[in-house]
Design a protein around this motif. Structure first.
Motif, PDB file in Angstrom:
ATOM      1  N   TRP A 110       0.902  -1.351   0.189  1.00 62.20           N
ATOM      2  CA  TRP A 110      -0.023   0.015  -0.114  1.00 62.20           C
ATOM      3  C   TRP A 110       0.893   1.156   0.180  1.00 62.20           C
TER       4      TRP A 110
ATOM      5  N   SER B 281       0.988   4.223  -3.007  1.00 63.15           N
ATOM      6  CA  SER B 281       0.658   5.594  -2.679  1.00 63.15           C
ATOM      7  C   SER B 281       1.852   6.724  -3.126  1.00 63.15           C
TER       8      SER B 281
ATOM      9  N   VAL C 238      -7.070  -0.471  -5.759  1.00 61.01           N
ATOM     10  CA  VAL C 238      -6.329   0.321  -4.769  1.00 61.01           C
ATOM     11  C   VAL C 238      -6.185   1.836  -5.210  1.00 61.01           C
TER      12      VAL C 238
END
Length: 271
Positions: A52, A56, A238
């Motif tokens: 993650w 990002s 995502v």
């Protein structure tokens, strides 16, 4: 600290996150072998967090996540503005020929496949749970879970932002299931491709069900299940956003693209 050093450290941060994902994958395997079911849980959680953080990472020119949406993770260029990864500060300050957020819009077929699956799963499970022999509160709980899947699919089919948010939420709650002497947690609403470690036995199997359990089971053996199907859907979604939200941006000419303020170009974006 001069600007060149700041930019070098900025890109080193991206390189470190890439290495961390590889390390997390290897660590997951080691922890699983050494600690068994608890190692599977800890290692997978570590890998999920590392992944993650990598997904990002923002582009210093357009401030959007470099990797965009979909399965691509180790890209050589920003999917939005085309800036090369590890580019010099001069390249960052050079205006992009075009800036597009289409990199965050899922292909129509992919989006409708996921949406269709959720609608079909929600409708099927709602029908099945209506005839299940169980207490009324449990039936109501299952119907609610199936209803959320149905709503997520309808909104996602319409390319509504609520569909993306709810779909991600639904996959997160189904991602990991476990049982222990202290607490047992199980949530399912649709397909499960389950990697399970229980009683020293490792299984990989598929299922299609609706269930929601959160209770104490004194004396239960510790076991963990990772839903690989939910993980794959999260991987695709995502960074995904509604395609229609990008129309007003992608239709602008390059000179009208949003640009960082001059003082923002002197240093990398904070992450």
């Amino acid at each position: 600290m001069d600007a060149t050093r700041e930019w070098t450290e900025y890109w080193e941060g991206l390189r470190s996150r890439r290495l961390l994902v590889a390390l997390a994958a290897a660590t997951w395997l080691v922890l699983w072998i050494v600690l068994g079911a608890s190692g599977l849980l800890i290692g997978f959680s570590f890998l999920l967090l590392a992944y993650w953080r990598l997904r990002s990472w923002p582009c210093p020119r357009c401030r959007q996540p470099i990797v965009g949406a979909g399965f691509t993770t180790f890209t050589e260029r920003c999917r939005s503005c085309g800036l090369g990864v590890f580019a010099h500060a001069i390249d960052v300050q050079t205006p992009a020929e075009s800036t597009s957020l289409e990199a965050f819009a899922l292909p129509t077929r992919t989006r409708r496949f996921v949406a269709g699956y959720e609608v079909a799963a929600g409708a099927s499970l709602m029908f099945i749970s209506a005839f299940a022999r169980a207490p009324w509160w449990f039936i109501l709980m299952l119907e609610g879970l199936a209803g959320l899947s149905l709503a997520a699919g309808v909104w996602l089919w319409r390319d509504d932002a609520r569909g993306y948010a709810l779909t991600r939420t639904m996959q997160i709650v189904q991602l990991i299931r476990f049982q222990s002497p202290w607490l047992t947690y199980v949530a399912m609403a649709g397909i499960g491709i389950d990697l399970t470690h229980l009683d020293g036995i490792i299984n990989l199997n598929t299922s299609f069900q609706a269930t929601l359990t959160l209770l104490l089971m004194p004396g239960a053996t510790f076991g963990v299940t990772v839903n690989l199907w939910a993980a794959a859907l999260l991987l695709v979604l995502v960074n995904a956003r509604p395609g229609k939200a990008h129309d007003s941006i992608t239709q602008r000419s390059p000179e009208h693209q949003p640009r960082p303020n001059a003082h923002e170009l002197d240093a990398p974006p904070s992450v």
